[in-house]
Motif scaffolding. Sequence first.
Motif, PDB file in Angstrom:
ATOM      1  N   LYS A   1       0.828  -1.209   0.000  1.00 20.15           N
ATOM      2  CA  LYS A   1       0.000   0.000   0.000  1.00 20.15           C
ATOM      3  C   LYS A   1       0.867   1.267   0.000  1.00 20.15           C
ATOM      4  CE  LYS A   1      -3.763  -2.355   2.392  1.00 20.15           C
ATOM      5  NZ  LYS A   1      -4.610  -2.431   3.599  1.00 20.15           N
ATOM      6  N   PHE A   2       1.961   1.245   0.789  1.00 23.59           N
ATOM      7  CA  PHE A   2       2.835   2.420   0.820  1.00 23.59           C
ATOM      8  C   PHE A   2       3.561   2.597  -0.511  1.00 23.59           C
ATOM      9  CE2 PHE A   2       1.942   2.396   5.233  1.00 23.59           C
ATOM     10  CZ  PHE A   2       2.335   3.617   5.757  1.00 23.59           C
ATOM     11  N   TYR A   3       3.951   1.484  -1.129  1.00 22.26           N
ATOM     12  CA  TYR A   3       4.672   1.586  -2.402  1.00 22.26           C
ATOM     13  C   TYR A   3       3.754   2.082  -3.509  1.00 22.26           C
ATOM     14  CZ  TYR A   3       7.381   0.249  -6.510  1.00 22.26           C
ATOM     15  OH  TYR A   3       8.049   0.261  -7.716  1.00 22.26           O
ATOM     16  N   GLU A   4       2.523   1.587  -3.570  1.00 21.60           N
ATOM     17  CA  GLU A   4       1.586   2.051  -4.586  1.00 21.60           C
ATOM     18  C   GLU A   4       1.204   3.512  -4.384  1.00 21.60           C
ATOM     19  OE1 GLU A   4      -1.627  -0.671  -4.282  1.00 21.60           O
ATOM     20  OE2 GLU A   4      -0.705  -2.179  -5.569  1.00 21.60           O
ATOM     21  N   ARG A   5       1.294   3.972  -3.147  1.00 22.29           N
ATOM     22  CA  ARG A   5       0.975   5.374  -2.864  1.00 22.29           C
ATOM     23  C   ARG A   5       2.166   6.288  -3.104  1.00 22.29           C
ATOM     24  NH1 ARG A   5      -1.747   6.006   2.868  1.00 22.29           N
ATOM     25  NH2 ARG A   5       0.428   6.092   3.530  1.00 22.29           N
ATOM     26  N   GLY A   6       3.350   5.712  -3.323  1.00 17.32           N
ATOM     27  CA  GLY A   6       4.546   6.511  -3.574  1.00 17.32           C
ATOM     28  C   GLY A   6       5.194   7.050  -2.328  1.00 17.32           C
ATOM     29  N   ASP A   7       4.990   6.390  -1.187  1.00 10.83           N
ATOM     30  CA  ASP A   7       5.545   6.893   0.063  1.00 10.83           C
ATOM     31  C   ASP A   7       6.881   6.263   0.427  1.00 10.83           C
ATOM     32  OD1 ASP A   7       3.399   8.500   0.364  1.00 10.83           O
ATOM     33  OD2 ASP A   7       2.346   7.252   1.819  1.00 10.83           O
ATOM     34  N   LEU A   8       7.381   5.336  -0.379  1.00 11.47           N
ATOM     35  CA  LEU A   8       8.647   4.674  -0.076  1.00 11.47           C
ATOM     36  C   LEU A   8       9.736   5.193  -1.010  1.00 11.47           C
ATOM     37  CD1 LEU A   8       7.456   0.994   0.444  1.00 11.47           C
ATOM     38  CD2 LEU A   8       7.854   2.746   2.168  1.00 11.47           C
ATOM     39  N   PRO A   9      10.894   5.538  -0.471  1.00 11.34           N
ATOM     40  CA  PRO A   9      11.969   6.113  -1.306  1.00 11.34           C
ATOM     41  C   PRO A   9      12.772   5.047  -2.035  1.00 11.34           C
ATOM     42  CG  PRO A   9      12.684   6.055   0.966  1.00 11.34           C
ATOM     43  CD  PRO A   9      11.273   5.511   0.958  1.00 11.34           C
ATOM     44  N   VAL A  10      12.109   4.122  -2.729  1.00 12.19           N
ATOM     45  CA  VAL A  10      12.803   3.054  -3.440  1.00 12.19           C
ATOM     46  C   VAL A  10      12.221   2.922  -4.841  1.00 12.19           C
ATOM     47  CG1 VAL A  10      13.443   1.708  -1.407  1.00 12.19           C
ATOM     48  CG2 VAL A  10      11.212   1.344  -2.469  1.00 12.19           C
ATOM     49  N   ALA A  11      13.032   2.375  -5.730  1.00 11.07           N
ATOM     50  CA  ALA A  11      12.605   2.095  -7.095  1.00 11.07           C
ATOM     51  C   ALA A  11      13.496   0.985  -7.628  1.00 11.07           C
ATOM     52  CB  ALA A  11      12.698   3.335  -7.970  1.00 11.07           C
ATOM     53  N   VAL A  12      13.031   0.321  -8.660  1.00 14.88           N
ATOM     54  CA  VAL A  12      13.792  -0.753  -9.293  1.00 14.88           C
ATOM     55  C   VAL A  12      14.663  -0.155 -10.380  1.00 14.88           C
ATOM     56  CG1 VAL A  12      13.663  -2.922 -10.556  1.00 14.88           C
ATOM     57  CG2 VAL A  12      11.967  -2.409  -8.799  1.00 14.88           C
ATOM     58  N   MET A  13      15.968  -0.406 -10.284  1.00 11.32           N
ATOM     59  CA  MET A  13      16.902   0.035 -11.318  1.00 11.32           C
ATOM     60  C   MET A  13      17.131  -1.135 -12.272  1.00 11.32           C
ATOM     61  SD  MET A  13      20.809   1.437 -10.950  1.00 11.32           S
ATOM     62  CE  MET A  13      20.286   2.882 -10.048  1.00 11.32           C
ATOM     63  N   SER A  14      16.614  -1.020 -13.473  1.00 13.14           N
ATOM     64  CA  SER A  14      16.725  -2.095 -14.458  1.00 13.14           C
ATOM     65  C   SER A  14      18.089  -2.030 -15.131  1.00 13.14           C
ATOM     66  CB  SER A  14      15.617  -1.962 -15.510  1.00 13.14           C
ATOM     67  OG  SER A  14      14.341  -2.067 -14.897  1.00 13.14           O
ATOM     68  N   ALA A  15      18.800  -3.122 -15.072  1.00 14.25           N
ATOM     69  CA  ALA A  15      20.114  -3.238 -15.702  1.00 14.25           C
ATOM     70  C   ALA A  15      20.299  -4.698 -16.070  1.00 14.25           C
ATOM     71  CB  ALA A  15      21.208  -2.732 -14.765  1.00 14.25           C
ATOM     72  N   SER A  16      21.555  -5.115 -16.269  1.00 14.82           N
ATOM     73  CA  SER A  16      21.799  -6.523 -16.535  1.00 14.82           C
ATOM     74  C   SER A  16      21.302  -7.380 -15.376  1.00 14.82           C
ATOM     75  CB  SER A  16      23.302  -6.760 -16.754  1.00 14.82           C
ATOM     76  OG  SER A  16      24.042  -6.333 -15.610  1.00 14.82           O
ATOM     77  N   LYS A  17      21.361  -6.816 -14.178  1.00 15.62           N
ATOM     78  CA  LYS A  17      20.794  -7.452 -12.994  1.00 15.62           C
ATOM     79  C   LYS A  17      20.035  -6.391 -12.216  1.00 15.62           C
ATOM     80  CE  LYS A  17      21.968 -10.144  -8.889  1.00 15.62           C
ATOM     81  NZ  LYS A  17      23.070 -10.743  -8.084  1.00 15.62           N
ATOM     82  N   ASN A  18      18.767  -6.636 -11.973  1.00 17.75           N
ATOM     83  CA  ASN A  18      17.950  -5.635 -11.288  1.00 17.75           C
ATOM     84  C   ASN A  18      18.493  -5.348  -9.891  1.00 17.75           C
ATOM     85  OD1 ASN A  18      16.213  -5.401 -13.437  1.00 17.75           O
ATOM     86  ND2 ASN A  18      14.733  -6.874 -12.636  1.00 17.75           N
ATOM     87  N   THR A  19      18.548  -4.090  -9.558  1.00 13.23           N
ATOM     88  CA  THR A  19      18.983  -3.665  -8.230  1.00 13.23           C
ATOM     89  C   THR A  19      17.978  -2.664  -7.693  1.00 13.23           C
ATOM     90  OG1 THR A  19      20.361  -1.921  -9.205  1.00 13.23           O
ATOM     91  CG2 THR A  19      21.425  -4.042  -8.721  1.00 13.23           C
ATOM     92  N   ILE A  20      18.098  -2.370  -6.415  1.00 13.40           N
ATOM     93  CA  ILE A  20      17.198  -1.421  -5.771  1.00 13.40           C
ATOM     94  C   ILE A  20      17.867  -0.048  -5.745  1.00 13.40           C
ATOM     95  CG2 ILE A  20      18.075  -2.073  -3.489  1.00 13.40           C
ATOM     96  CD1 ILE A  20      15.331  -1.426  -2.360  1.00 13.40           C
ATOM     97  N   ASN A  21      17.130   0.951  -6.114  1.00 19.74           N
ATOM     98  CA  ASN A  21      17.641   2.317  -6.173  1.00 19.74           C
ATOM     99  C   ASN A  21      17.018   3.123  -5.043  1.00 19.74           C
ATOM    100  OD1 ASN A  21      18.795   4.728  -6.985  1.00 19.74           O
ATOM    101  ND2 ASN A  21      17.233   5.138  -8.537  1.00 19.74           N
ATOM    102  N   TRP A  22      17.846   3.518  -4.085  1.00 19.65           N
ATOM    103  CA  TRP A  22      17.376   4.339  -2.966  1.00 19.65           C
ATOM    104  C   TRP A  22      17.447   5.807  -3.361  1.00 19.65           C
ATOM    105  CZ3 TRP A  22      15.213   2.413   1.383  1.00 19.65           C
ATOM    106  CH2 TRP A  22      15.426   1.057   1.651  1.00 19.65           C
ATOM    107  N   LYS A  23      16.381   6.531  -3.087  1.00 25.59           N
ATOM    108  CA  LYS A  23      16.337   7.950  -3.405  1.00 25.59           C
ATOM    109  C   LYS A  23      16.953   8.805  -2.310  1.00 25.59           C
ATOM    110  CE  LYS A  23      12.167   7.174  -6.139  1.00 25.59           C
ATOM    111  NZ  LYS A  23      10.734   7.494  -6.352  1.00 25.59           N
ATOM    112  N   VAL A  24      17.222   8.210  -1.159  1.00 28.31           N
ATOM    113  CA  VAL A  24      17.912   8.880  -0.056  1.00 28.31           C
ATOM    114  C   VAL A  24      18.955   7.919   0.480  1.00 28.31           C
ATOM    115  CG1 VAL A  24      15.947  10.337   0.573  1.00 28.31           C
ATOM    116  CG2 VAL A  24      16.217   8.095   1.626  1.00 28.31           C
ATOM    117  N   ASP A  25      19.868   8.434   1.289  1.00 34.03           N
ATOM    118  CA  ASP A  25      20.869   7.579   1.918  1.00 34.03           C
ATOM    119  C   ASP A  25      20.193   6.650   2.920  1.00 34.03           C
ATOM    120  OD1 ASP A  25      22.811   8.788   0.442  1.00 34.03           O
ATOM    121  OD2 ASP A  25      23.325  10.251   2.013  1.00 34.03           O
TER     122      ASP A  25
END
Length: 319
Positions: free
Chosen positions: A137-161
Amino acid sequence: PANRRYCDVKIKGMSSGKPSVQSGSCFDQTRPTFGRRPGAHAVSDAPVPKYAATTQSHLWPTPKPTTDRFLRKGDGARVKSGELFATRGGLGNSRTTGLESGTSVSIMSGSRSTPIAPPRANAFGKRDNPPDTQFRKFYERGDLPVAVMSASKNTINWKVDVDKLDYHHYLPIFFDGVREKEDPYRFLAVKGVEDMLRSGGAKILPVIPQLIIPIKTALNTRDPSVVCIVLQLLQKMVVSAELVGEALVPYYRQILPILNVFKNKNVNLGDGIDYAQRKRRNVGELVLETLQLFERYGGEDAFINIKYMVPTYESCVNL
């Protein structure tokens, strides 16, 4: 129509496509499923014994015998010829099928009918796991500072430290998403917990009481794919910071019952190779490794508390 819900209406400009699972979120267009609880027992229609107050015990009800269940004149010869077969408590043929709750034994062939038995406990069966986690629910609402970084291997992209996050708020949410089985929720939740445990340090210890309910909920699903991930995260959490292992000791009563169920869930292959150990999918091996880490990092009271909840566990510490 007025009786249509918001989730039945297609949002303009969005492709309907394949509907996702029900999450209960206001951003989910599928009909949400209410009244479901993670780890809930399935309702069984199997017959159960009745409690007798006079004898203070449970008894299986038996049908009242009729005259067809007794031998008649000439039935002895018919039994020998195989036309009739004798049963415990009566006869069996087209005239009668024997007692429903008894065990029918054929004199000629020795075959047995299936008796009515108590319903199976199904201890290793998967329990209900509705997709209604707080992480989704938090992710669909956009309240989490994370995103999927698509590359040769998917990684998690943090928008903050990661080390600047409020662990009291975010770590329980990410742990709640561990029981998700649909991507990207499952991927982001698991990798997010790993990154937060790696960078948390002293921030992890004060949050331990808030993590018990999400961990217990994920384990209660009894889904091997979910249980294996939770066990691996528990192992990383115990060694992530000082005193975390000791802080988990008071909560063994909530965590260890499911570990006790799956402790002996191993595959006996003889001299074969079980590749599930290398792939970290063998639940029994993961349970044993987790209990050993609990004992090593849990202090002097860890073993006696583990032994209380898992009686078959043996100490791994050499005294």
